[in-house]
Design an enzyme around this catalytic site. Structure first.
Site, PDB file in Angstrom:
ATOM      1  N   ASP A  11       0.854  -1.183   0.000  1.00  0.00           N
ATOM      2  CA  ASP A  11       0.000   0.000   0.000  1.00  0.00           C
ATOM      3  C   ASP A  11       0.897   1.242   0.000  1.00  0.00           C
ATOM      4  OD1 ASP A  11      -2.087  -1.850   0.477  1.00  0.00           O
ATOM      5  OD2 ASP A  11      -1.721  -1.710   2.644  1.00  0.00           O
ATOM      6  N   ARG A  32     -13.611   0.419  -2.999  1.00  0.00           N
ATOM      7  CA  ARG A  32     -13.075   0.657  -1.657  1.00  0.00           C
ATOM      8  C   ARG A  32     -12.828   2.143  -1.398  1.00  0.00           C
ATOM      9  NH1 ARG A  32      -8.566  -4.230  -0.968  1.00  0.00           N
ATOM     10  NH2 ARG A  32      -9.931  -5.901  -1.637  1.00  0.00           N
ATOM     11  N   ASP A  79      -1.674  -2.612  -4.732  1.00  0.00           N
ATOM     12  CA  ASP A  79      -2.646  -3.001  -3.703  1.00  0.00           C
ATOM     13  C   ASP A  79      -3.371  -1.734  -3.253  1.00  0.00           C
ATOM     14  OD1 ASP A  79      -4.014  -4.936  -2.218  1.00  0.00           O
ATOM     15  OD2 ASP A  79      -2.762  -4.612  -0.475  1.00  0.00           O
ATOM     16  N   ASP A  91      -4.451   1.906   3.308  1.00  0.00           N
ATOM     17  CA  ASP A  91      -5.157   0.832   4.002  1.00  0.00           C
ATOM     18  C   ASP A  91      -4.957   0.974   5.511  1.00  0.00           C
ATOM     19  OD1 ASP A  91      -5.965  -0.109   1.576  1.00  0.00           O
ATOM     20  OD2 ASP A  91      -4.945  -2.051   1.714  1.00  0.00           O
TER      21      ASP A  91
HETATM   22 CA    CA Z   1      -3.257  -3.649   1.613  1.00  0.00          CA
HETATM   23 CA    CA Z   2      -4.090  -7.692  -1.148  1.00  0.00          CA
END
Ligand code: CA
Ligand code: CA
Length: 416
Positions: A209, A304, A248, A252
């Protein structure tokens, strides 16, 4: 006394004398009431750093040294730091991390479903070689941020390309004014058993991330820009019939993180944008993952924005526009309170997605300028996945909350 104060203000205004640091963004602390990160002890990052703990960094090696220096610390990033750079300054390509016999060609040959099948995940020497190669990249691009730190862009165009800022096991961190580009995993893992609804079987999954918050409290991420450019997903090839996904999350927040404010950022051109809570079976997340997401622009992000498990998450005054699959992912035990957002050009019934949750409040939101309940639109379109309309809590840490119509022309992101 009143006269004295007025005279002082006038004197300051007239002479340009201001208290030390008053206008230095690197010294700013999160204002009282500005989202969940203002709860508890609040969030001041490195604001109290003595002069000797203020670092201006231009390279990955300088950044790594500054992150390891005594705190509280202020780290000013000047220009663009490429995280894929050796300690001596040599730029690193994906091939430079390959070890133990890993090559893309060998990996593709070994785990081609025509050879390997669809029943089990890759294992064996080439999968081990992939993991070992990935470890080498991780050791280079992962940048661990300790507590009591402010890391901030210094001057126009400051940012980090290809890096993963990890706020793990830290308390009191501020990230501001940085542009995060193309945090790419050189070694995506093929998983033939990972199936996306409505898609052909299998997925390529990546690990890093741009900013990762785990097991940390009082974190403020502000006025930053997140983008896959100059290496967007649309430029990636298909392998085994599935997109070779090298990215990714952009930001996060997982594994028991708590008290986070995400404000005035731009999230652009990405797939998996912001995951809050990474596992349905987590034992550390219940009661945590309290996050405020406000005055951000979400532009051409597929999903997301955010996807939530467990947490009480206040999503307010954000602007959503461009292509997307869904924005508000309602996962297990989540309590999303979506308020006064401006959503443009997105099918109303596709703003909310039910990932096994039960409830979400949406109030004051606008669809193309018109009042609309996105939860009602979702429930009408997907009655078998209908959600309750009361998140079960009412946010109070909402400094700056304004009507959604003012969000239409929201300016956000790095380089104020
Ligand atoms: Ca992640
Ligand atoms: Ca992942």
């Amino acid at each position: 006394m009143r006269l004295f104060v007025s005279a002082l203000v006038l004197a300051c205004a007239g002479t340009g004398v201001v208290p030390a640091h008053a206008h230095d963004p690197a010294r700013q602390v999160l204002a009282a009431g500005d989202g969940w990160a203002s709860a508890g002890p609040g969030t001041s990052g490195g604001a109290k750093a003595p002069a000797g703990n203020v670092h201006v960094v231009r390279t990955r090696a300088e950044l790594v040294r500054a992150l390891a220096a005594p705190g509280p610390r202020i780290i000013k990033v000047r220009g663009v730091i490429d995280a894929n750079t050796a300690d001596d300054g040599t730029p690193l390509r994906c091939q430079d991390y390959e070890t133990d016999g890993y090559t893309q060609a060998a990996y593709f040959a070994a785990y081609d479903p025509a050879v390997w099948g669809w029943e089990r995940e890759p294992e064996g020497p080439l999968e081990e070689a992939r993991k070992a190669s990935a470890k080498k990249q991780e050791a280079t691009i992962a940048l661990d941020v300790p507590g009591d730190t402010t890391i901030i862009g210094h001057g126009r165009g400051a940012g980090i390309t290809g890096g993963s800022l990890r706020i793990h096991n830290a308390r009191n961190v501020i990230v501001r004014d940085l542009t995060f580009r193309d945090t790419r995993d050189c070694f995506p893992q093929w998983d033939p058993t990972d199936n996306s609804p409505g898609s052909p079987p299998g997925n390529w999954n990546s690990l890093y991330d741009s900013v990762s918050v785990q097991r940390s409290e009082n974190v403020w991420v502000d006025h930053s820009t997140f983008t896959d450019q100059p290496n967007p997903d649309s430029a990636q090839p298909l392998h085994f019939g599935r997109p070779y996904q090298v990215h990714d999350g952009q930001l996060d927040i997982t594994n028991g993180a708590d008290l986070v404010t995400v404000s005035r950022n731009v999230f652009a051109e990405h797939g998996k944008t912001m995951l809050i809570g990474s596992s349905n079976s987590s034992t550390v997340d219940p009661g945590k993952l309290r996050v405020s997401v406000h005055h951000n622009v979400f532009r051409d992000v597929l999903e997301r924005a955010p996807r939530v498990r467990f947490g009480q998450v206040h999503v307010y005054n954000n602007l959503y526009e461009g292509a997307q699959t869904y924005s508000w992912g309602v996962g297990v035990q989540s309590q999303v309170y979506a308020q006064n957002n401006f959503v443009r050009g997105i099918a109303p019934e596709e703003v909310v997605y039910n990932w096994g949750g039960t409830r979400i409040t949406d109030v004051g939101n606008l669809a193309n300028g018109r009042p609309l309940s996105f939860v009602d639109a979702h429930n009408a379109a997907f009655p078998d996945k209908a959600l309750g309309t009361d998140a079960g809590w009412t946010p109070t840490l909402n400094r700056g909350l304004e009507p959604a119509h003012r969000i239409r022309h929201l300016k956000a992101g790095a380089h104020r």
